[in-house]
Design a protein around this motif. Structure first.
Motif, short mmCIF file in Angstrom:
data_model
loop_
_atom_site.label_atom_id
_atom_site.label_comp_id
_atom_site.label_asym_id
_atom_site.label_seq_id
_atom_site.Cartn_x
_atom_site.Cartn_y
_atom_site.Cartn_z
N ILE A 57 0.83 -1.20 0.00
CA ILE A 57 0.00 0.00 0.00
C ILE A 57 0.87 1.25 0.00
O ILE A 57 1.85 1.33 0.73
CB ILE A 57 -0.92 0.03 1.24
CG1 ILE A 57 -1.68 -1.30 1.40
CG2 ILE A 57 -1.88 1.21 1.16
CD1 ILE A 57 -2.64 -1.62 0.29
N ILE A 58 0.50 2.21 -0.83
CA ILE A 58 1.09 3.55 -0.78
C ILE A 58 0.02 4.49 -0.21
O ILE A 58 -1.07 4.60 -0.77
CB ILE A 58 1.54 4.05 -2.16
CG1 ILE A 58 2.66 3.19 -2.70
CG2 ILE A 58 1.99 5.51 -2.07
CD1 ILE A 58 3.08 3.55 -4.12
N TRP A 59 0.34 5.14 0.87
CA TRP A 59 -0.58 6.10 1.48
C TRP A 59 -0.22 7.53 1.08
O TRP A 59 0.94 7.93 1.20
CB TRP A 59 -0.52 5.99 3.01
CG TRP A 59 -1.31 4.85 3.56
CD1 TRP A 59 -0.88 3.58 3.78
CD2 TRP A 59 -2.69 4.89 3.96
NE1 TRP A 59 -1.90 2.81 4.29
CE2 TRP A 59 -3.02 3.60 4.42
CE3 TRP A 59 -3.66 5.89 3.98
CZ2 TRP A 59 -4.30 3.28 4.90
CZ3 TRP A 59 -4.93 5.58 4.46
CH2 TRP A 59 -5.24 4.28 4.90
N GLN A 96 10.09 1.95 8.23
CA GLN A 96 11.30 1.79 7.42
C GLN A 96 10.99 1.74 5.93
O GLN A 96 11.50 0.88 5.19
CB GLN A 96 12.08 0.54 7.87
CG GLN A 96 12.52 0.62 9.32
CD GLN A 96 13.37 -0.56 9.75
OE1 GLN A 96 14.39 -0.85 9.15
NE2 GLN A 96 12.95 -1.24 10.81
N VAL A 97 10.13 2.66 5.49
CA VAL A 97 9.80 2.82 4.08
C VAL A 97 10.02 4.29 3.72
O VAL A 97 10.06 5.16 4.60
CB VAL A 97 8.35 2.40 3.78
CG1 VAL A 97 8.14 0.92 4.08
CG2 VAL A 97 7.34 3.27 4.55
N PRO A 98 10.13 4.62 2.43
CA PRO A 98 10.33 6.02 2.04
C PRO A 98 9.14 6.90 2.41
O PRO A 98 7.98 6.46 2.35
CB PRO A 98 10.49 5.92 0.51
CG PRO A 98 10.87 4.51 0.24
CD PRO A 98 10.18 3.69 1.28
N VAL A 99 9.46 8.13 2.78
CA VAL A 99 8.44 9.14 3.04
C VAL A 99 8.79 10.38 2.21
O VAL A 99 9.86 10.96 2.38
CB VAL A 99 8.38 9.53 4.54
CG1 VAL A 99 7.31 10.60 4.77
CG2 VAL A 99 8.12 8.31 5.41
N LEU A 100 7.90 10.74 1.29
CA LEU A 100 8.09 11.94 0.47
C LEU A 100 7.17 13.03 1.01
O LEU A 100 5.99 12.79 1.26
CB LEU A 100 7.77 11.66 -1.00
CG LEU A 100 8.55 10.53 -1.66
CD1 LEU A 100 8.14 10.40 -3.13
CD2 LEU A 100 10.05 10.76 -1.55
N MET A 101 7.71 14.24 1.16
CA MET A 101 6.94 15.32 1.77
C MET A 101 6.91 16.56 0.90
O MET A 101 7.74 16.75 0.01
CB MET A 101 7.51 15.65 3.16
CG MET A 101 7.45 14.47 4.12
SD MET A 101 7.62 14.94 5.85
CE MET A 101 6.13 15.90 6.12
N ASP A 102 5.92 17.40 1.18
CA ASP A 102 5.67 18.66 0.46
C ASP A 102 5.27 18.43 -0.99
O ASP A 102 5.65 19.18 -1.89
CB ASP A 102 6.90 19.59 0.53
CG ASP A 102 7.19 20.07 1.94
OD1 ASP A 102 6.33 19.87 2.82
OD2 ASP A 102 8.26 20.64 2.17
N PHE A 127 5.04 6.51 1.77
CA PHE A 127 4.09 7.57 2.10
C PHE A 127 4.32 8.79 1.21
O PHE A 127 5.47 9.17 0.95
CB PHE A 127 4.25 8.00 3.56
CG PHE A 127 3.86 6.94 4.56
CD1 PHE A 127 2.54 6.83 4.99
CD2 PHE A 127 4.82 6.07 5.07
CE1 PHE A 127 2.19 5.86 5.92
CE2 PHE A 127 4.47 5.11 6.01
CZ PHE A 127 3.15 5.00 6.43
N LEU A 128 3.23 9.38 0.75
CA LEU A 128 3.25 10.63 0.00
C LEU A 128 2.51 11.66 0.84
O LEU A 128 1.31 11.55 1.06
CB LEU A 128 2.55 10.45 -1.35
CG LEU A 128 3.00 9.29 -2.23
CD1 LEU A 128 2.12 9.18 -3.47
CD2 LEU A 128 4.47 9.45 -2.63
N ILE A 129 3.22 12.67 1.31
CA ILE A 129 2.63 13.66 2.22
C ILE A 129 2.52 15.00 1.50
O ILE A 129 3.52 15.57 1.07
CB ILE A 129 3.47 13.81 3.50
CG1 ILE A 129 3.79 12.45 4.11
CG2 ILE A 129 2.74 14.73 4.49
CD1 ILE A 129 2.60 11.66 4.59
N GLY A 130 1.29 15.50 1.37
CA GLY A 130 1.07 16.77 0.71
C GLY A 130 1.42 17.95 1.61
O GLY A 130 1.50 17.81 2.84
N ARG A 131 1.62 19.10 0.99
CA ARG A 131 1.83 20.31 1.79
C ARG A 131 0.62 20.58 2.67
O ARG A 131 -0.51 20.63 2.17
CB ARG A 131 2.04 21.52 0.88
CG ARG A 131 3.37 21.56 0.14
CD ARG A 131 3.50 22.85 -0.67
NE ARG A 131 2.48 22.89 -1.72
CZ ARG A 131 2.64 22.46 -2.96
NH1 ARG A 131 3.81 21.95 -3.32
NH2 ARG A 131 1.68 22.54 -3.84
#
Length: 354
Positions: free
Chosen positions: A252-254, A314-320, A285-289
């Motif tokens: 799952i990608i959140w 322990q997975v990638p987290v992309l932010m903004d 994880f994909l985190i929006g602004r």
């Protein structure tokens, strides 16, 4: 996962208002202009009875009437796809009257909206196993001229484009108001996607670190506005564990974004979703602004509000990312299989309907 048919040439777009309607400015004028633009493009439109309503509390009408409109428009053959008129505050109150059983049994139909519409986009996918679209609401299509992100959105809505990528600039302060209802985005701020990875130190403790290197991952896409998601957590509408189990082989990608939540509200929401077991089988994880971009309270900023808790996976987290309330936004398909690639401060998300 069931994927609806994309809007065809000369098809009919249905509009519903299960959250706020377009009864006041600038939303009324921008929505009317959007309808004109769709007509000029050759599409037909069909309006639900609440589109110009404003008699409800936090939504366009009573919860019963809002749910009745949504049920009828979704189950009707007259509209090929649905776009929500807008976001709001209390769309959750319509859910007891939404006929999820009938919707699950019906021919799938695209529904697009964001923010408060998470109450349906998220549940349509997790309960009914039907893909949905997290994207702009109806009035946004009235801007002149269309922003690149709106062009991309409608290309996705019509099945011509399934790859989204971050945009060069974002809007810190919008110019649209009652006197300027058709104003386009005021893009002034440089966009920069920040990528975080994790590693264990010699003591076995997981630490997060920011990287400028390439980050890639793949999985089944799901998410929405945390303000709404945390409200659904633990209710009878929470079927996330079943969704996770169905797609555990994909992972799952959140994607998550926020509106009213401050940095502590974001952290509490993340904590609650963790303890509800929502992030099992997560790949990234994909985190929006957040709407309150750059806010810091008592030593906590928007990055540590998220990273300090999510690092344990322990997975990638992309932010903004360009997701959510600070325009422009990438249009995402809940239920799609997404391949994510982030490099040089930018991100590409390629969605497959499999």
């Amino acid at each position: 996962m069931r994927f609806p048919e994309f809007l065809k040439k000369n098809g009919t777009i249905g509009f519903v208002a299960p959250s706020f309607g377009c009864n006041i400015e600038p939303y009324k004028t921008s929505f009317n202009h959007a309808l004109e633009k769709f007509h000029d493009m050759g599409y037909q439109t069909m309006l639900g009875p609440n589109c110009f309503e404003g008699s409800g509390i936090g939504i366009s009408n009573t919860p019963e009437k809002c749910a009745a409109e949504l049920n009828k428009m979704y189950l009707s053959d007259e509209a090929d796809a649905l776009i929500s008129c807008g976001g709001g505050e209390l769309m959750c109150e319509i859910l007891d009257n939404v006929d999820f059983d009938a919707i699950k049994a019906a021919k799938p139909k695209w529904y697009m909206g964001y923010s408060d519409n998470t109450n349906f986009t998220f549940l349509l996918t997790t309960i009914c196993d039907v893909a949905s679209i997290y994207g702009p609401c109806a009035g946004t299509f009235g801007m002149e001229p269309w922003d690149e992100s709106i062009e991309d959105c409608f290309s996705l809505f019509t099945g011509k484009k399934l790859m989204m990528q971050s945009y060069p600039l974002w809007e810190k302060e919008g110019l649209r108001d009652e006197e300027h209802p058709l104003e386009p985005y005021n893009l002034t701020e440089q966009s920069l996607v920040r990528g975080f990875l994790t590693q264990k130190d010699q003591m076995g403790e997981v630490r997060a670190f920011e990287t400028e290197g390439t980050i890639e991952f793949k999985g089944r896409l799901i998410g929405g506005c945390m303000d709404c998601l945390v409200n659904l957590t633990g209710t009878k509408f929470d079927q996330v564990k079943l969704f996770n189990e169905r797609y555990k082989e994909d992972g799952i990608i959140w994607y998550l974004e926020s509106c009213d939540l401050n940095v502590f509200g974001i952290r509490r929401a993340i904590w609650q979703m963790i303890h509800a077991g929502w992030f099992e089988h997560v790949k990234g994880f994909l985190i929006g602004r957040p709407l309150h971009f750059g806010e810091e309270m008592i030593g906590l900023d928007q990055y540590h509000a998220v990273i300090d808790l999510l690092k344990e996976y322990q997975v990638p987290v992309l932010m903004d990312l360009d997701i959510g309330h600070l325009a422009p936004m990438m249009t995402l398909i809940n239920g799609s299989t997404a391949s994510v690639c982030a490099e040089n401060g930018k991100v590409k998300i390629n969605m497959e309907l499999v």
